[in-house]
Design a protein around this motif. Structure first.
Motif, mmCIF file in Angstrom:
data_model
loop_
_atom_site.group_PDB
_atom_site.id
_atom_site.type_symbol
_atom_site.label_atom_id
_atom_site.label_comp_id
_atom_site.label_asym_id
_atom_site.label_seq_id
_atom_site.Cartn_x
_atom_site.Cartn_y
_atom_site.Cartn_z
ATOM 1 N N ARG A 275 0.889 -0.996 0.102
ATOM 2 C CA ARG A 275 0.034 -0.034 -0.122
ATOM 3 C C ARG A 275 1.020 1.231 -0.004
ATOM 4 O O ARG A 275 1.395 1.875 0.979
ATOM 5 N N GLY A 276 1.436 1.782 -1.155
ATOM 6 C CA GLY A 276 2.153 2.619 -1.173
ATOM 7 C C GLY A 276 2.399 3.808 -0.410
ATOM 8 O O GLY A 276 3.240 3.957 0.549
ATOM 9 N N PRO A 277 1.336 4.412 -0.002
ATOM 10 C CA PRO A 277 1.222 5.765 0.958
ATOM 11 C C PRO A 277 1.533 5.067 2.361
ATOM 12 O O PRO A 277 2.245 5.843 2.970
ATOM 13 N N LEU A 278 1.318 3.908 2.858
ATOM 14 C CA LEU A 278 1.323 3.438 4.147
ATOM 15 C C LEU A 278 2.881 3.475 4.472
ATOM 16 O O LEU A 278 3.312 3.940 5.626
ATOM 17 N N ALA A 279 3.972 2.953 3.566
ATOM 18 C CA ALA A 279 5.285 2.817 4.016
ATOM 19 C C ALA A 279 5.789 4.218 4.003
ATOM 20 O O ALA A 279 7.012 4.424 4.785
ATOM 21 N N ASP A 280 5.218 5.460 3.594
ATOM 22 C CA ASP A 280 5.633 6.560 3.687
ATOM 23 C C ASP A 280 5.389 7.434 5.061
ATOM 24 O O ASP A 280 5.811 8.403 5.291
ATOM 25 N N LEU A 281 4.492 6.728 5.563
ATOM 26 C CA LEU A 281 3.865 7.430 6.982
ATOM 27 C C LEU A 281 4.881 7.162 8.169
ATOM 28 O O LEU A 281 5.049 6.100 8.213
ATOM 29 N N GLN A 282 5.275 8.330 8.934
ATOM 30 C CA GLN A 282 6.094 8.052 9.882
ATOM 31 C C GLN A 282 5.796 7.268 10.943
ATOM 32 O O GLN A 282 6.432 6.452 11.779
#
Length: 386
Positions: A275-282
Motif C-alpha cells: 500500500r504505497g502511501p502506508l510505507a511513507d507514513l512516519q
C-alpha cells in the motif's frame, strides 16, 4: 538465518529452510481446519504427520535411541522458531511431544518407558500435563487440592479438578500433579502420576476457550486408579521434575513465539509495502522500527537461555527474562501488524488475530509476567554480580 540468532551451521540451515517451507506451504494453509478441532482436524493432522515423516522432518529433537533424529537443543533451537511460526507446526512435525517423552523417559518406571515413550514419539499417542486448578493460584502449586491416596497393591487413587490443561480433549495420557503426603504449604509431598485418559473416573468437564480459541480444557478425576509404576519420579519430589520440565518448556515456547512474532512482522512489512502511501507514513515506520527492535533484542535473550540449558547450567534467570520478553514481543508485534492492516487485521483473512491472542495469553499462561519478574529480581538480588 534470522538477525540476532547465533551462527547456524550449514547443515542445520538447510534443514531449517526445509522445515520453514513445510510449515509455510503445508501447515499454514490448513490452520482454519486445525483451529476448529474435531474429526476433520484430526484427519488433516494425521496427513500432515505422514508427509513430515515421508520428508524426513519428523521428531527432529527427540533422542535418536527413542526413534527421533537426535538434534541437540542448540541445533534444534534454530529450527524451533520456524517450526513454531504456526501453532500447529510442532504437532505436525512430531516435536510437540518432546517434553512429555523426555519426562517419562528420564523419570518413568521401565514399564512406562517401554509402553508409552516410543508411541508418543511415533505420534501414535498424545499426552498432556495437568497442574493448574480452579481457585488455586497457578503461581503457588503447593496449595493444589488434587490428592492421590494409596490403594490396594501399591496403586494410587486420584481425585481432584484441573483446568487449562492444554490438549486434554484429544489426549491419551495426562500427567497429574497431586498431593500424596502432607498438606499445604509443604513443598514436599507433591507427586506426579501418569493417568491414561480412558481410565474410569476421568472426564473432560468442558472446553475452556482462551479469548475464543479452543485447545484448553477443564478435567475432573474422581477416584481414578493407576498402577504403582505410573508414579513419575520419586514420591513427594514432583517439583524437581516439574522444574526441569518447565525450564525447557518455556524456552521452547519462547522460540515458537519468536517465530510467530517474525511472521506477524513479515505480514506487516508486506502490507505497508503493498500500500504505497502506508510505507511513507512516519507512524507506520515507527511500528516497523519498534517491532524490529523488539525482535532483535529478544532473540539473543532466548538463545542465551538455550545455551545455558544445553550446557546443563542453571538457567532460571535467563529463562525468566526470555519468557517475559518473548511473550511481550509477540503481543507487541502482532498488535502493530493489526494496526497497519486496519480492519483487515481483525478479520478471518489473516492469522493476525490468532497471533495476537497467543501473545496476550502467553503473558499469563505458563507463569504470568509478574511471577517471572519477581522471581528473577529476587534471585539477582541474592547473588553477587558476575
Amino acid at each position: 538465518m534470522t538477525q540476532g540468532e547465533p551462527q547456524c551451521p550449514p547443515d542445520i540451515a538447510e534443514l531449517r529452510q526445509r522445515v520453514a517451507e513445510f510449515v509455510r506451504e503445508r501447515v499454514m494453509p490448513q490452520e482454519p481446519v486445525l483451529d476448529g478441532g474435531g474429526p476433520e482436524a484430526r484427519a488433516v493432522l494425521a496427513q500432515l504427520r505422514k508427509e513430515a515423516k515421508d520428508a524426513g522432518l519428523w521428531a527432529l529433537p527427540h533422542p535418536a535411541e527413542l526413534g527421533g533424529q537426535g538434534l541437540p537443543l542448540r541445533s534444534y533451537a534454530h529450527i524451533a522458531e520456524v517450526e513454531g511460526a504456526s501453532d500447529h507446526g510442532p504437532a505436525a512435525l512430531g516435536s510437540a511431544s518432546l517434553l512429555d517423552a523426555l519426562m517419562l523417559w528420564r523419570h518413568g518406571s521401565p514399564p512406562v518407558r517401554e509402553t508409552y515413550v516410543p508411541a508418543l514419539i511415533a505420534g501414535e499417542l498424545r499426552a498432556c500435563y495437568a497442574m493448574t486448578e480452579p481457585d488455586v493460584p497457578g503461581t503457588d502449586p503447593v496449595r493444589i487440592a488434587t490428592r492421590a491416596e494409596p490403594a490396594d497393591g501399591g496403586a494410587w487413587r486420584i481425585s481432584g479438578p484441573k483446568w487449562f490443561t492444554t490438549g486434554a480433549a484429544d489426549a491419551d495420557l495426562v500427567t497429574v500433579l497431586a498431593r500424596t503426603d502432607g498438606s499445604a504449604p509443604d513443598r514436599e509431598g507433591l507427586s506426579l502420576l501418569l493417568v491414561p485418559t480412558a481410565s474410569a473416573g476421568f472426564r473432560v468437564v468442558r472446553d475452556l476457550p482462551v479469548l475464543g480459541a479452543a485447545g484448553q480444557a477443564e478435567i475432573e478425576l474422581d477416584q481414578v486408579t493407576v498402577d504403582a509404576d505410573h508414579l513419575i519420579g520419586e514420591r513427594g519430589k514432583a517439583l524437581t521434575v516439574a522444574g526441569e520440565r518447565l525450564q525447557l518448556g518455556r524456552t521452547l515456547r519462547c522460540l515458537r513465539w519468536l517465530g510467530q512474532a517474525q511472521r506477524a512482522f513479515d505480514l506487516m512489512r508486506a502490507r505497508a509495502r503493498s500500500r504505497g502511501p502506508l510505507a511513507d507514513l512516519q507512524l507506520v515506520q515507527r511500528h516497523i522500527f519498534e517491532s524490529l527492535l523488539a525482535l532483535r533484542t529478544t532473540r539473543p535473550l532466548v538463545h542465551e537461555a538455550v545455551a545455558r540449558l544445553d550446557a546443563g547450567l542453571d538457567a532460571r534467570v535467563e529463562v525468566g527474562l526470555a519468557k517475559v520478553a518473548a511473550a511481550r514481543t509477540l503481543e507487541q508485534v502482532a498488535d502493530a501488524a493489526i494496526q497497519v492492516h486496519g480492519a483487515a487485521g481483525l478479520g478471518p483473512d489473516t492469522p493476525l488475530p490468532a497471533l495476537f491472542r497467543t501473545g496476550r495469553a502467553a503473558r499469563i499462561l505458563d507463569g504470568p509476567d509478574e511471577l517471572h519478574i519477581t522471581s528473577v529480581a529476587r534471585r539477582v538480588l541474592r547473588t553477587d554480580p558476575a
